[in-house]
Design a protein around this motif. Sequence first.
Motif, PDB file in Angstrom:
ATOM      1  N   GLN A 394      -5.136  11.386  -9.721  1.00  0.00           N
ATOM      2  CA  GLN A 394      -4.949  10.829  -8.394  1.00  0.00           C
ATOM      3  C   GLN A 394      -5.764  11.651  -7.399  1.00  0.00           C
ATOM      4  OE1 GLN A 394      -1.805   8.427  -8.414  1.00  0.00           O
ATOM      5  NE2 GLN A 394      -3.539   7.528  -7.326  1.00  0.00           N
ATOM      6  N   ASP A 395      -6.400  10.952  -6.442  1.00  0.00           N
ATOM      7  CA  ASP A 395      -7.090  11.672  -5.373  1.00  0.00           C
ATOM      8  C   ASP A 395      -6.114  12.098  -4.284  1.00  0.00           C
ATOM      9  OD1 ASP A 395      -9.620  11.648  -6.508  1.00  0.00           O
ATOM     10  OD2 ASP A 395     -10.159   9.734  -5.598  1.00  0.00           O
ATOM     11  N   ILE A 396      -5.352  11.135  -3.740  1.00  0.00           N
ATOM     12  CA  ILE A 396      -4.373  11.451  -2.699  1.00  0.00           C
ATOM     13  C   ILE A 396      -3.055  10.781  -3.065  1.00  0.00           C
ATOM     14  CG2 ILE A 396      -3.789  11.310  -0.248  1.00  0.00           C
ATOM     15  CD1 ILE A 396      -6.777  10.996   0.362  1.00  0.00           C
ATOM     16  N   ALA A 413     -13.035   8.060 -10.754  1.00  0.00           N
ATOM     17  CA  ALA A 413     -12.919   6.859 -11.580  1.00  0.00           C
ATOM     18  C   ALA A 413     -11.549   6.838 -12.243  1.00  0.00           C
ATOM     19  CB  ALA A 413     -14.031   6.822 -12.622  1.00  0.00           C
ATOM     20  N   ILE A 414     -10.513   6.441 -11.469  1.00  0.00           N
ATOM     21  CA  ILE A 414      -9.128   6.435 -11.938  1.00  0.00           C
ATOM     22  C   ILE A 414      -8.481   5.130 -11.516  1.00  0.00           C
ATOM     23  CG2 ILE A 414      -8.784   8.936 -12.027  1.00  0.00           C
ATOM     24  CD1 ILE A 414      -7.881   8.928  -9.195  1.00  0.00           C
ATOM     25  N   ALA A 415      -7.236   4.919 -11.924  1.00  0.00           N
ATOM     26  CA  ALA A 415      -6.591   3.629 -11.696  1.00  0.00           C
ATOM     27  C   ALA A 415      -6.446   3.305 -10.219  1.00  0.00           C
ATOM     28  CB  ALA A 415      -5.224   3.615 -12.380  1.00  0.00           C
ATOM     29  N   SER A 416      -5.977   4.254  -9.423  1.00  0.00           N
ATOM     30  CA  SER A 416      -5.904   4.062  -7.979  1.00  0.00           C
ATOM     31  C   SER A 416      -6.159   5.406  -7.324  1.00  0.00           C
ATOM     32  CB  SER A 416      -4.549   3.495  -7.546  1.00  0.00           C
ATOM     33  OG  SER A 416      -3.512   4.379  -7.896  1.00  0.00           O
ATOM     34  N   ASN A 417      -7.018   5.399  -6.325  1.00  0.00           N
ATOM     35  CA  ASN A 417      -7.403   6.660  -5.701  1.00  0.00           C
ATOM     36  C   ASN A 417      -6.331   7.202  -4.774  1.00  0.00           C
ATOM     37  OD1 ASN A 417     -10.307   4.951  -5.786  1.00  0.00           O
ATOM     38  ND2 ASN A 417     -10.339   7.018  -6.626  1.00  0.00           N
ATOM     39  N   ILE A 418      -5.676   6.307  -4.015  1.00  0.00           N
ATOM     40  CA  ILE A 418      -4.653   6.714  -3.060  1.00  0.00           C
ATOM     41  C   ILE A 418      -3.357   6.000  -3.422  1.00  0.00           C
ATOM     42  CG2 ILE A 418      -3.985   6.786  -0.629  1.00  0.00           C
ATOM     43  CD1 ILE A 418      -6.925   6.696   0.117  1.00  0.00           C
ATOM     44  N   GLN A 419      -2.279   6.789  -3.519  1.00  0.00           N
ATOM     45  CA  GLN A 419      -0.999   6.230  -3.965  1.00  0.00           C
ATOM     46  C   GLN A 419       0.109   6.701  -3.030  1.00  0.00           C
ATOM     47  OE1 GLN A 419      -0.031   4.348  -7.050  1.00  0.00           O
ATOM     48  NE2 GLN A 419       1.804   4.156  -5.777  1.00  0.00           N
ATOM     49  N   ASN A 427       3.750   5.648   7.065  1.00  0.00           N
ATOM     50  CA  ASN A 427       2.462   6.326   6.943  1.00  0.00           C
ATOM     51  C   ASN A 427       1.335   5.414   7.396  1.00  0.00           C
ATOM     52  OD1 ASN A 427       3.556   8.758   5.679  1.00  0.00           O
ATOM     53  ND2 ASN A 427       4.038   7.404   3.957  1.00  0.00           N
ATOM     54  N   ASN A 428       0.172   6.012   7.655  1.00  0.00           N
ATOM     55  CA  ASN A 428      -0.965   5.265   8.174  1.00  0.00           C
ATOM     56  C   ASN A 428      -2.183   5.539   7.292  1.00  0.00           C
ATOM     57  OD1 ASN A 428      -2.851   3.911   9.810  1.00  0.00           O
ATOM     58  ND2 ASN A 428      -3.158   5.730  11.086  1.00  0.00           N
ATOM     59  N   PHE A 429      -2.768   4.470   6.756  1.00  0.00           N
ATOM     60  CA  PHE A 429      -3.962   4.567   5.918  1.00  0.00           C
ATOM     61  C   PHE A 429      -5.054   3.724   6.568  1.00  0.00           C
ATOM     62  CE2 PHE A 429      -0.275   5.102   3.230  1.00  0.00           C
ATOM     63  CZ  PHE A 429      -0.609   6.160   2.400  1.00  0.00           C
ATOM     64  N   ALA A 430      -6.173   4.337   6.928  1.00  0.00           N
ATOM     65  CA  ALA A 430      -7.234   3.565   7.593  1.00  0.00           C
ATOM     66  C   ALA A 430      -8.583   4.240   7.373  1.00  0.00           C
ATOM     67  CB  ALA A 430      -6.946   3.447   9.077  1.00  0.00           C
ATOM     68  N   THR A 440       0.290   1.115  -1.573  1.00  0.00           N
ATOM     69  CA  THR A 440       1.331   1.547  -0.639  1.00  0.00           C
ATOM     70  C   THR A 440       2.655   0.893  -1.020  1.00  0.00           C
ATOM     71  OG1 THR A 440       0.858  -0.238   0.922  1.00  0.00           O
ATOM     72  CG2 THR A 440      -0.341   1.837   1.211  1.00  0.00           C
ATOM     73  N   THR A 441       3.761   1.560  -0.649  1.00  0.00           N
ATOM     74  CA  THR A 441       5.091   1.043  -0.982  1.00  0.00           C
ATOM     75  C   THR A 441       6.017   0.977   0.219  1.00  0.00           C
ATOM     76  OG1 THR A 441       5.858   3.268  -1.544  1.00  0.00           O
ATOM     77  CG2 THR A 441       4.939   1.944  -3.344  1.00  0.00           C
ATOM     78  N   GLY A 442       5.744   1.729   1.275  1.00  0.00           N
ATOM     79  CA  GLY A 442       6.652   1.802   2.419  1.00  0.00           C
ATOM     80  C   GLY A 442       6.666   0.530   3.234  1.00  0.00           C
ATOM     81  N   ALA A 443       7.870   0.090   3.586  1.00  0.00           N
ATOM     82  CA  ALA A 443       8.016  -1.143   4.359  1.00  0.00           C
ATOM     83  C   ALA A 443       7.411  -1.008   5.754  1.00  0.00           C
ATOM     84  CB  ALA A 443       9.491  -1.522   4.455  1.00  0.00           C
ATOM     85  N   ASN A 444       7.383   0.180   6.276  1.00  0.00           N
ATOM     86  CA  ASN A 444       6.878   0.389   7.627  1.00  0.00           C
ATOM     87  C   ASN A 444       5.524   1.086   7.654  1.00  0.00           C
ATOM     88  OD1 ASN A 444       9.409  -0.446   9.206  1.00  0.00           O
ATOM     89  ND2 ASN A 444      10.215   1.092   7.776  1.00  0.00           N
ATOM     90  N   THR A 445       4.911   1.211   6.503  1.00  0.00           N
ATOM     91  CA  THR A 445       3.593   1.829   6.426  1.00  0.00           C
ATOM     92  C   THR A 445       2.528   0.867   6.953  1.00  0.00           C
ATOM     93  OG1 THR A 445       4.064   3.376   4.653  1.00  0.00           O
ATOM     94  CG2 THR A 445       1.822   2.554   4.762  1.00  0.00           C
TER      95      THR A 445
END
Length: 457
Positions: A394-396, A413-419, A427-430, A440-445
């Motif tokens: 995992q990267d992050i 080169a992995i299944a998902s870079n950010i988990q 959380n905020n991903f941009a 992502t899994t959070g309802a409010n992310t």
Amino acid sequence: MTITVTSRIQHRRGLQSDLPVQLSEGELGWCLDTRQLFIGNSDGFGENTEIITQFSQDVLSNVNVLATNTTFARVLAARFADVFNVKDFGATGSLAQDATTAVQAAVNAALAAGRATVYFPSGQYKVGPITIGPKITIVGDGTGVSEVYARDSGQDIFTYTETTATTTDINISNLSFVSLNAGAGTAVYISGTDAAIRVVYIRITDCFFGLLDKAVHLRFAANIWLNNLQAQNCTTPYYIDTCGDVNFNSCHAQNGTGYGYTFIQSESPRGPSSEGQRLINCETNGQKGIYADEVHWANVIGGSFTSGFPSGTSPALTSAAMVDLVNCANWRFQGTDISFAGAGGYWGHGFHTDSDCERIQLTGCFVALNTYAANIDGRWNTVTGCVFSPNGAQDITVLGKYTTITGNTCASAIASNIQETAGADYNNFAGNICNSGLVTTGANTITGTNITSHPNT
């Protein structure tokens, strides 16, 4: 000058107390009890003059000398007292000698004088524990030139514990410290008692440490400068316990089994005494990087923390991270390289914050050759502008809340870079570029614009 031929030289012999105040011109006076020789002067030129012999140390000590390009003459005794040379106290600089008594005597003389310097000329000095103190400078001719060896297994070399009142000014430079028993003892141990009784203004520069447990162990101290230090095969070389305003600059740790830089605090409850850590252009190679437990406010600028283990070799404690923060707040990493493995393997984790961490920033860093590159738990943490590649799993990984992950390049080169894991939220991903996805899994992310798949060419 006229040559005068005489058949004999007039002289006197007797006790110094019987020596006339004024010998005749050219007359010699030999003191049997003190082994001193005097000659009489002409009228108008003062009293007797001592002729220098091997028994004239006191006279030499009181001779006024003017150093080149200076304007004020001083007696030799005063000039020599500026620096306390350990060889003047009986040290020979030979590893065959136990120099403990000589070195301790030099240190004691410097402490008694106040704000004095102890000097180790070129040589090897084997010593037992040496008790140092405040307002002292200890200096050699350079690493690999002036070397101090721990005589006994497990002993500290220079040690000082203050129990009465805050004290100041300990300076150590241009020395090598080596243990004759691998992994044993500490080179420099300096400690106060608590937050009210500390040792402040400590400077340790241009030193080498080898085969020790700890190179520098500081406790209840503050205003510390550690510059250009090199530790080789030391277990946990730089160990900082409840110290404030600690400045590491261009320090190095290699091939030890523990963390290169350890920061803990012993106050309960935690107070401000351990705040203000700075590491500028510091590094590890062949051992883990930074461990901090309940230490707040730190800045890590540049530097490289890599284990450098060869392919197929798994180091101890593979579950630990190269940089591991526990219950810490307000740490900033800027332009730092973090890599657990050397070529060919992913043996450990790169960067880790636990669930009690807050306001940790990872900015412009390169994080590669780890199993999990960045495990971010806690809250209000930020990872921005970093490069992750290649990493093994995992990267992050985001485990906490209120975390911002923006503008990172994740090219492993992995299944998902950010988990984002289960339970993480808000959380905020941009603005991230991912090779193989963002989950992502959070309802409010919030997930902004990200590149979640690219050909990686």
